[in-house]
Scaffold this active site. Structure first.
Site, short mmCIF file in Angstrom:
data_model
loop_
_atom_site.label_atom_id
_atom_site.label_comp_id
_atom_site.label_asym_id
_atom_site.label_seq_id
_atom_site.Cartn_x
_atom_site.Cartn_y
_atom_site.Cartn_z
N VAL A 36 0.88 -1.18 0.00
CA VAL A 36 0.00 0.00 0.00
C VAL A 36 0.91 1.22 0.00
CG1 VAL A 36 -1.73 1.31 1.26
CG2 VAL A 36 -1.85 -1.19 1.22
N HIS A 37 0.79 2.05 -1.03
CA HIS A 37 1.74 3.15 -1.23
C HIS A 37 0.98 4.47 -1.36
CE1 HIS A 37 5.80 4.52 -2.47
NE2 HIS A 37 5.13 5.43 -3.16
N CYS A 52 3.92 10.06 -3.67
CA CYS A 52 5.03 10.98 -3.41
C CYS A 52 5.62 11.33 -4.78
CB CYS A 52 6.08 10.34 -2.51
SG CYS A 52 7.51 11.42 -2.22
N CYS A 55 13.71 10.88 0.54
CA CYS A 55 12.77 9.94 1.15
C CYS A 55 12.90 8.57 0.47
CB CYS A 55 11.33 10.44 1.05
SG CYS A 55 10.68 10.53 -0.63
N GLU A 86 -0.64 13.01 -1.59
CA GLU A 86 0.66 13.68 -1.69
C GLU A 86 1.02 14.40 -0.39
OE1 GLU A 86 4.09 14.52 -2.73
OE2 GLU A 86 2.99 13.95 -4.54
N ARG A 94 1.72 13.29 2.70
CA ARG A 94 0.91 12.87 3.85
C ARG A 94 -0.46 13.52 3.82
NH1 ARG A 94 5.44 14.00 8.11
NH2 ARG A 94 6.98 12.47 7.48
N ASP A 125 0.49 14.24 10.24
CA ASP A 125 0.09 13.37 9.14
C ASP A 125 -1.42 13.46 9.00
OD1 ASP A 125 -0.44 11.17 7.40
OD2 ASP A 125 1.36 10.15 8.11
N ARG A 144 -3.12 11.64 6.54
CA ARG A 144 -3.59 10.55 5.68
C ARG A 144 -4.68 9.72 6.36
NH1 ARG A 144 2.04 7.86 4.24
NH2 ARG A 144 2.40 8.52 6.39
N SER A 161 5.45 -3.24 3.89
CA SER A 161 5.27 -1.93 4.52
C SER A 161 5.81 -1.98 5.93
CB SER A 161 3.79 -1.54 4.53
OG SER A 161 3.59 -0.35 5.26
N LYS A 215 -0.77 1.87 8.67
CA LYS A 215 -1.36 1.03 7.63
C LYS A 215 -1.66 -0.37 8.18
CE LYS A 215 1.04 3.44 3.87
NZ LYS A 215 2.12 3.36 2.86
#
Length: 419
Positions: free
Chosen positions: A244-245, A248, A259, A290, A292, A330, A332, A354, A359
């Site tokens: 899960v990405h 960025c 990063c 994008e 976070r 963050d 997200r 991950s 997540k």
């Protein structure tokens, strides 16, 4: 009087319900069939049919508006959906109508032509919010992995030239507001008011139309990449490898060295290829969040602040510098992310590529079991990204120094009804 842009100069506001007129297509979220649920109609070509807040296309609706204003697009133009149906079947599963299991996407969003053929034939402008196609990925690092012997072409999933065959799925967000509120343990009225206020009043229906429970938010969605047989995702006998990405752009596209995003994405793709070649299925979920979910401008401001700090760029100040600029570390909030797994029928992930504790907890907390957690190999971490990695480990991210993941049979996530 008619203008070149609008059919009439008269503007009808939609921020209040009509004089007792019911919505033509009421949405009953969480029922077993699309006919009982009703279509998601975010069309602007026939405003009287709309049964949601917002419109199709999310943020891209503004570009559509600009195209209309510039005279390049007919405002009542509808897409010709012939031959656009999914190339791979994504069959319904119990999670599609389980209470609270899916609240951030439309489970039938890829099959509106089939599910709502009668309404479309009657002239209702119903559009897909999910598209399923096939593609080939060509990435320099995959070709290098073949040259280095880490990957071996098989002619089907991975070709000699480094091309990777995938099933690719684009998903636009569709929010069921009562479900979103429940997911975050807040009241629906509080959620609606804050969304209204924090978007500068762009969507007055959030606070004036409680009868409209579905919102098409102006944000990016997700792209799903499936390696190998898509049916393997819902087959308990086959192993699933997953990354899960979160987006960025600076690293994923342009290879920034500050990063680990692109290196970890490539590592995840390699693991998915190996998993698919071994008879399992690989899965990469790429979310548009994008910086976070704070945006790229904020991210670059944070980069500057980190580099100019008197003590230098240090792990102990990594999250603090983000909070100083954005007010939060963050944004997200991974609570909505597992909906894609439930839509695909995924009940367990054998190898989760991950290190993120957020997540991991979101996935297992939604009822999807995770076996092995796969950290990024140290040799793939760019020099300037070690600050990020050490900061995340200190904040609770998984590392290879911790005990290995429990056997899958011993992993227990909360059930869908316990979220």
């Amino acid at each position: 009087m008619t203008s070149p842009i609008n059919r009439t100069t008269h503007i009808r506001l939609t921020s209040h319900p009509g004089a007792g007129a019911p919505v033509r297509f009421p949405i009953r979220w969480g029922v077993e069939t699309p006919a009982a649920r009703g279509p998601v109609v975010g069309s602007v070509t026939r405003p009287a049919d709309r049964n949601v807040i917002g419109t199709y296309g999310g943020a891209y609706a503004l570009y559509r508006g600009l195209a209309v204003a510039a005279g390049a697009l007919n405002p009542i133009q509808r897409p010709d959906l012939r031959d656009t149906a999914p190339v791979v079947d994504i069959p319904a599963n119990p999670a599609w109508h389980a209470p609270g299991a899916i609240v951030a996407l439309d489970p039938w969003g890829h099959m509106v032509g089939e599910a709502f053929a009668r309404e479309i034939a009657e002239g209702v402008d119903i559009r897909p919010t999910i598209a399923v196609t096939r593609s080939r990925l060509t990435m320099a690092e995959i070709a290098m992995a073949i040259a280095d012997g880490r990957l071996a072409p098989d002619g089907e999933i991975l070709r000699d030239g480094g091309e990777v065959a995938v099933t690719k799925i684009a998903i636009d967000p569709v929010w069921h507001l009562p479900g979103i509120a429940h997911r975050f343990n807040i009241t629906e009225s509080a959620l609606r008011r804050v969304l209204f206020e924090q978007t500068g009043g762009m969507y007055p229906e959030l606070v004036t139309r409680p009868d409209l429970e579905v919102f098409l938010p102006p944000i990016g969605g997700a792209t799903v990449y499936i390696f190998g047989d898509p049916e393997g995702l819902a087959d308990p006998a086959r192993k699933v490898t997953c990354r899960v990405h979160d987006e960025c752009n600076g690293s994923d596209v342009f290879g920034s060295d500050i990063c680990t995003c692109r290196p970890y994405l490539i590592h995840g793709i390699e693991e998915c290829i190996r998993g698919a070649q071994a008879g399992g299925t690989g899965l990469v979920i790429y979310n548009r969040k994008e910086g976070r979910a704070l945006g790229e401008v904020t991210k670059f401001l944070v980069y500057n602040a980190r580099k100019r700090a008197a003590a230098g760029d240090t792990a102990d100040a990594y999250f603090e510098r983000t909070e100083c600029v954005a007010g939060v570390q963050d944004a997200r909030f991974q609570e909505l992310m597992p909906d894609v797994f439930h839509w695909l029928g995924v009940t367990k992930i054998d190898r989760f590529v991950s290190m993120s504790n957020m997540k991991y907890e979101a996935v297992t907390g939604s009822g999807v079991a995770i076996g092995e957690r796969v950290p990024i190999p140290p040799e793939l971490v760019p020099e300037d990204a070690h600050v990020e990695i050490e900061a995340k480990k200190a904040a609770g991210y998984y590392s290879a120094d911790e005990p290995a993941g429990a056997p899958l049979s011993d992993v227990r996530g909360r059930g869908l009804d316990d979220r």
